[in-house]
Design a protein around this motif. Structure first.
Motif, PDB file in Angstrom:
ATOM      1  N   HIS A 283       0.767  -1.293  -0.230  1.00 17.18           N
ATOM      2  CA  HIS A 283       0.202  -0.008   0.230  1.00 17.18           C
ATOM      3  C   HIS A 283       0.757   0.745  -0.279  1.00 17.18           C
ATOM      4  O   HIS A 283       2.506   0.626   0.016  1.00 17.18           O
TER       5      HIS A 283
ATOM      6  N   ASP B 123       5.667   4.508   6.187  1.00 19.18           N
ATOM      7  CA  ASP B 123       6.445   3.724   6.211  1.00 19.18           C
ATOM      8  C   ASP B 123       6.884   2.491   5.478  1.00 19.18           C
ATOM      9  O   ASP B 123       7.610   1.913   5.641  1.00 19.18           O
ATOM     10  N   HIS B 124       6.073   2.078   4.458  1.00 13.46           N
ATOM     11  CA  HIS B 124       6.158   1.185   3.694  1.00 13.46           C
ATOM     12  C   HIS B 124       7.171   1.847   1.797  1.00 13.46           C
ATOM     13  O   HIS B 124       7.167   0.879   1.744  1.00 13.46           O
TER      14      HIS B 124
ATOM     15  N   ASP C 255      -0.715  -4.384   5.726  1.00 18.50           N
ATOM     16  CA  ASP C 255      -0.649  -3.943   6.650  1.00 18.50           C
ATOM     17  C   ASP C 255      -2.831  -4.387   7.561  1.00 18.50           C
ATOM     18  O   ASP C 255      -3.021  -3.833   8.699  1.00 18.50           O
TER      19      ASP C 255
ATOM     20  N   HIS D 198       3.809  -5.546   9.342  1.00 17.52           N
ATOM     21  CA  HIS D 198       5.120  -4.830  11.373  1.00 17.52           C
ATOM     22  C   HIS D 198       4.561  -6.577  11.792  1.00 17.52           C
ATOM     23  O   HIS D 198       4.768  -7.109  11.615  1.00 17.52           O
TER      24      HIS D 198
HETATM   25 ZN   LIG Z   1       2.601   0.244   8.292  1.00  9.00          ZN
END
Ligand SMILES: [Zn+2]
Length: 447
Positions: free
Chosen positions: A99, A103-104, A228, A270
């Motif tokens: 996505h 943070d990805h 996620d 995560h």
């Molecule tokens: Zn994330």
């Protein structure tokens, strides 16, 4: 301090600290989920956990590798690439984003060599990121920083529930952007099969946390990369930084789709991967059941006419789910999921006509103060609440006082203290960070 006040203090303080330890210990224990390690999840599949905010995975093919998600910052991603380079020197042929969250995707530059890889993403990629408002909804960034605890000193941050503590660099290359790291290939339909470096992978649309979520199924290694829609925590069905409504119904549906595959490993966006077919099966079933339960029970209560404040008491996750280590509210919280389901279907109006046009906070607070016998009485009550460790009530009373007199330093101090104490007993990292961040803002104002 007199001896009797010392004893009174100890009597008061002991249970407080005992509780504080229970919550913070639990959250501290969760940090083991982000010990830095490259974990082999299948014969040719590796996941780097803990180096960055999100997990970064590598599938090794015939003449190249495929990277799934790239971490948040290029510096962390460079360290991951160095670890991967110890395993293979094959070039990166493709990057797949589960996505569009930073943070990805932020570390992408670290994985792009001379030969430009294909970059795959969902066709809705990034569509929720920038609201179509001139200048953007900038307050989301303020709330986001509070949720993540970016302005807290390191000793006040335990973790982010599903990720280690990181501070984004100002100005520097926090998030890579630009043409080189933009997606070049898109998942247009419900699912598609791609073949890169001799590896066949299935990309499947899986709206939930975002509307641009996809999961990757590697049938050779029997590995699921869930993005996620799964990590070891109760899912963040609503993010308190403020996000577009996340469809809890579709999230549950996507978990069903994940469970349809005969996986031997489950790599979440995560936290550490889940290994072993029977374990994966159990985890996905429980995770799905928890999300579905929040949805269905909330709708049931809504149809009885309940308001969100009533629903959060009505909808209680069954013990067989609530007790699971991967459903603890470190990141998301069931109560916020309940409110989000209500809001998604019925919007802000709770159904009670009293609330159609409420008194302003100031008008209400003035009336409450009058009822109490004056603002001094209200202030005394707030102090009493704090002394009795009734911290939520202390915060609410402080809000009344601040509605009457916004700059009142004593009221700000009471609220800051109440929030700090609420944080001590809070196992949810985002709520904890938010409490402590606002407490800090209030204390700065009183100085
Ligand atoms: Zn994330």
């Amino acid at each position: 301090m007199h001896w009797y006040s010392l004893i009174a203090f100890l009597l008061l303080a002991t249970p407080l600290f005992a509780q504080e330890n229970a919550a913070t210990q639990k959250l501290t224990e969760q940090s083991k989920q982000f010990d830095e390690q490259v974990i082999q999840v299948a014969e040719n599949v590796y996941t780097a956990v803990g180096f960055s905010v999100s997990n970064v995975s590598m599938i090794v093919g015939d003449d190249g590798v495929i990277i799934i998600d790239t971490g948040m910052m290029v510096g962390d991603a460079n360290r991951i690439m160095a670890e991967f380079r110890k395993l293979t020197d094959k070039p990166v042929k493709a990057i797949i984003f589960t996505h569009s969250h930073g943070d990805h995707t932020g570390g992408s530059a670290a994985f792009i060599g001379n030969e430009r890889p294909q970059i795959w993403a969902h066709k809705n990629y990034g569509s929720e990121a920038e609201p179509l408002v001139a200048g953007g909804v900038t307050f989301q960034r303020v709330r986001g920083a509070r949720q993540a605890g970016f302005k807290l000193p390191p000793e006040q941050r335990i973790n982010n529930g599903i990720a280690p503590v990181r501070y984004p660099r100002r100005g520097g290359q926090a998030f890579a952007s630009g043409d080189a790291t933009r997606p070049t290939h898109f998942l247009e339909d419900e699912r598609t099969t791609i073949k890169v470096a001799g590896v066949e992978l299935e990309l499947v649309s899986s709206p939930g946390e975002t509307n641009d979520q996809l999961f990757v199924w590697d049938p050779t290694g029997k590995v699921l990369f869930a993005g996620d829609n799964f990590y070891r925590s109760f899912p963040n069905l609503y993010a308190i930084r403020g996000t577009p409504n996340r469809s809890v119904r579709l999230w549950a549906e996507s978990l069903d789709k994940l469970a349809d595959n005969d996986a031997a490993a489950l790599v979440g966006g995560h936290t550490r991967p889940i290994l072993g077919a029977s374990k994966v099966k159990q985890v996905l079933k429980d995770y799905h059941d928890a999300v579905q339960f929040i949805h269905d029970k909330t709708v049931e209560g809504m149809n009885k006419g309940m308001t969100p404040d009533e629903l959060v008491e009505y909808v209680q996750l069954p013990e067989n789910l609530a007790s699971k280590d991967y459903l603890q509210p470190f990141y998301g919280h069931p109560e916020w999921g309940v409110r989000s389901v209500f809001n998604g279907y019925l919007g802000w109006f709770d159904g009670n006509p009293t609330n159609l046009f409420r008194l302003s906070p100031k008008s209400e607070a003035e009336r409450v103060a009058k009822l109490a016998g004056g603002t001094d009485k209200l202030l005394a009550s707030a102090h009493d609440a704090l002394a009795a460790d009734d911290n939520q009530w202390a915060a609410q009373l402080a809000d009344h006082l601040l509605a009457i007199e916004p700059g009142n330093p004593t009221a700000m101090q009471i609220k800051a203290d109440a929030l700090t104490r609420l944080a001590r007993n809070m196992v949810n990292a985002t709520a904890r960070n938010y409490y402590l961040s606002v407490a800090r803002e209030l204390r700065e104002k009183t100085q």
